[in-house]
Design a protein around this motif. Structure first.
Motif, PDB file in Angstrom:
ATOM      1  N   ILE A   6       0.865  -1.137  -0.014  1.00  8.89           N
ATOM      2  CA  ILE A   6       0.085   0.097   0.002  1.00  8.89           C
ATOM      3  C   ILE A   6       0.831   1.079  -0.028  1.00  8.89           C
ATOM      4  O   ILE A   6       1.523   1.488   0.868  1.00  8.89           O
ATOM      5  CB  ILE A   6      -0.879   0.030   1.209  1.00  8.89           C
ATOM      6  CG1 ILE A   6      -1.908  -1.001   1.225  1.00  8.89           C
ATOM      7  CG2 ILE A   6      -1.677   1.340   1.280  1.00  8.89           C
ATOM      8  CD1 ILE A   6      -2.769  -1.257   2.202  1.00  8.89           C
ATOM      9  N   ALA A   9       0.764   5.587   4.033  1.00  9.44           N
ATOM     10  CA  ALA A   9       0.587   4.991   5.377  1.00  9.44           C
ATOM     11  C   ALA A   9       0.098   5.948   6.490  1.00  9.44           C
ATOM     12  O   ALA A   9      -0.061   5.821   7.528  1.00  9.44           O
ATOM     13  CB  ALA A   9       2.048   4.319   6.020  1.00  9.44           C
ATOM     14  N   GLY A  13      -4.206   5.681   4.138  1.00 10.01           N
ATOM     15  CA  GLY A  13      -3.571   4.487   3.912  1.00 10.01           C
ATOM     16  C   GLY A  13      -4.082   3.449   4.894  1.00 10.01           C
ATOM     17  O   GLY A  13      -4.131   2.270   4.650  1.00 10.01           O
ATOM     18  N   TYR A  17      -5.931  -0.222   4.195  1.00 10.42           N
ATOM     19  CA  TYR A  17      -5.466  -1.373   4.637  1.00 10.42           C
ATOM     20  C   TYR A  17      -6.702  -2.438   5.127  1.00 10.42           C
ATOM     21  O   TYR A  17      -6.916  -3.383   4.713  1.00 10.42           O
ATOM     22  CB  TYR A  17      -4.450  -1.144   5.866  1.00 10.42           C
ATOM     23  CG  TYR A  17      -4.330  -2.540   6.639  1.00 10.42           C
ATOM     24  CD1 TYR A  17      -3.466  -3.581   6.067  1.00 10.42           C
ATOM     25  CD2 TYR A  17      -4.912  -2.688   8.134  1.00 10.42           C
ATOM     26  CE1 TYR A  17      -3.207  -4.573   7.080  1.00 10.42           C
ATOM     27  CE2 TYR A  17      -4.880  -3.788   8.694  1.00 10.42           C
ATOM     28  CZ  TYR A  17      -4.016  -4.907   7.969  1.00 10.42           C
ATOM     29  OH  TYR A  17      -3.806  -5.960   8.859  1.00 10.42           O
ATOM     30  N   PHE A  35       3.426  -0.979   3.757  1.00 14.57           N
ATOM     31  CA  PHE A  35       3.309   0.225   3.302  1.00 14.57           C
ATOM     32  C   PHE A  35       4.519   0.478   3.072  1.00 14.57           C
ATOM     33  O   PHE A  35       5.601   0.164   3.251  1.00 14.57           O
ATOM     34  CB  PHE A  35       3.036   1.050   4.466  1.00 14.57           C
ATOM     35  CG  PHE A  35       1.538   0.936   5.099  1.00 14.57           C
ATOM     36  CD1 PHE A  35       0.381   1.504   4.405  1.00 14.57           C
ATOM     37  CD2 PHE A  35       1.468   0.119   6.383  1.00 14.57           C
ATOM     38  CE1 PHE A  35      -1.030   1.313   5.178  1.00 14.57           C
ATOM     39  CE2 PHE A  35       0.004   0.062   6.743  1.00 14.57           C
ATOM     40  CZ  PHE A  35      -1.063   0.593   6.079  1.00 14.57           C
ATOM     41  N   ASP A  37       6.208   4.621   2.390  1.00 18.22           N
ATOM     42  CA  ASP A  37       5.805   5.947   2.940  1.00 18.22           C
ATOM     43  C   ASP A  37       7.396   6.530   3.156  1.00 18.22           C
ATOM     44  O   ASP A  37       7.947   5.777   3.745  1.00 18.22           O
ATOM     45  CB  ASP A  37       5.065   5.912   4.109  1.00 18.22           C
ATOM     46  CG  ASP A  37       4.161   7.462   4.421  1.00 18.22           C
ATOM     47  OD1 ASP A  37       5.202   8.330   4.450  1.00 18.22           O
ATOM     48  OD2 ASP A  37       3.129   7.476   4.154  1.00 18.22           O
ATOM     49  N   TYR A  49      -1.249  -2.557  12.473  1.00 19.83           N
ATOM     50  CA  TYR A  49      -0.831  -2.385  10.899  1.00 19.83           C
ATOM     51  C   TYR A  49       0.303  -2.906  10.693  1.00 19.83           C
ATOM     52  O   TYR A  49       1.220  -3.051  11.401  1.00 19.83           O
ATOM     53  CB  TYR A  49      -0.967  -0.862  10.697  1.00 19.83           C
ATOM     54  CG  TYR A  49      -2.106  -0.132  11.016  1.00 19.83           C
ATOM     55  CD1 TYR A  49      -3.151  -0.263  10.218  1.00 19.83           C
ATOM     56  CD2 TYR A  49      -2.487   0.540  11.964  1.00 19.83           C
ATOM     57  CE1 TYR A  49      -4.629   0.365  10.401  1.00 19.83           C
ATOM     58  CE2 TYR A  49      -3.555   1.341  12.520  1.00 19.83           C
ATOM     59  CZ  TYR A  49      -4.814   1.030  11.584  1.00 19.83           C
ATOM     60  OH  TYR A  49      -5.892   1.567  11.751  1.00 19.83           O
ATOM     61  N   ILE A  52       5.820  -0.157   7.854  1.00 21.02           N
ATOM     62  CA  ILE A  52       6.500   0.636   6.453  1.00 21.02           C
ATOM     63  C   ILE A  52       7.724   0.067   6.195  1.00 21.02           C
ATOM     64  O   ILE A  52       8.635   0.047   7.109  1.00 21.02           O
ATOM     65  CB  ILE A  52       6.667   2.005   7.017  1.00 21.02           C
ATOM     66  CG1 ILE A  52       5.179   2.587   7.475  1.00 21.02           C
ATOM     67  CG2 ILE A  52       7.092   2.670   5.961  1.00 21.02           C
ATOM     68  CD1 ILE A  52       5.309   4.051   8.134  1.00 21.02           C
TER      69      ILE A  52
END
Length: 211
Positions: A6, A9, A13, A17, A35, A37, A49, A52
């Motif tokens: 994705i 974030a 974002g 998710y 993610f 980002d 989550y 990143i």
């Protein structure tokens, strides 16, 4: 099994998710890898989550990676999507299972559609369009590439939204109206006539805003 990444974030974002794990393909066609980002601490203070894993600029695509872009700004969605496409990225669609695609609806790639939206008969939706929750598209609506439709917005039959159009929350576009490239329609506005390229309209009826 594909690995979904994705892009973005931040708040949107995080919403994307949850959309990803609610879609039918989760754990069947893809898992969420993480993610991208450039703000490495964008998820600081938030739990539950994935991580990143880097920035779009630095990320090197590996086998089975697929992408969606979770940026609410059309400008930055386009920028980062094109950046990763130039590296050979493949994008998938995330369409919430409560959304209805009616007869002959045609959609592109990189599409994000949230809950309880209705894409009516013979609609055409271009690549990298974002449709938030509870949006209604009348029959034969055409939405071109990069556009963003915020929650509860509505288009009547035969509406055309050209590339990079933004409909803000609860915006309504009446049948047969054309909103030209790069135009913005303000929240709760009612568009009753064609909107020129690159301008912002607001109100009931919607009129050009000058800043």
């Amino acid at each position: 099994m594909k690995n979904l990444i994705i892009i973005g974030a931040r708040g949107f974002g995080r919403e994307v998710y949850d959309l990803a794990i609610q879609c039918a393909g989760f754990n069947i066609e893809y898992v969420v890898k993480g993610f991208l980002d450039d703000k490495a601490d964008a998820l600081a203070g938030f739990e539950n989550y994935p991580e990143i894993i880097g920035s779009v600029e630095d990320y090197e695509i590996v086998e089975n990676d697929v992408f969606v872009c979770a940026l609410g700004s059309i400008k930055w969605k386009k920028h980062y999507t094109e950046l990763i496409l130039n590296k050979g990225a493949q994008f998938i669609n995330l369409i919430h299972p409560s959304t209805t695609l009616n007869t002959n609806a045609v959609v592109g790639v990189g599409l994000i559609v949230f809950m309880n939206s209705n894409i009516s008969n013979d609609c055409t939706i271009g690549d990298f369009v974002t449709i938030q929750g509870y949006v209604g598209l009348g029959h034969d609506t055409r939405i071109d590439k990069w556009s963003h439709l915020s929650a509860y917005s509505f288009t009547g039959g035969f509406v055309v939204l050209e590339e990079e159009v933004l409909l803000n929350t609860r915006a309504t576009v009446l049948p047969h109206v054309i909103v030209r490239k790069g135009a913005t329609v303000g929240a709760s506005s009612l568009v009753i006539k064609n909107v020129k390229e690159g301008i912002t309209v607001f109100g009931v009826p919607a009129k050009k805003l000058d800043f």
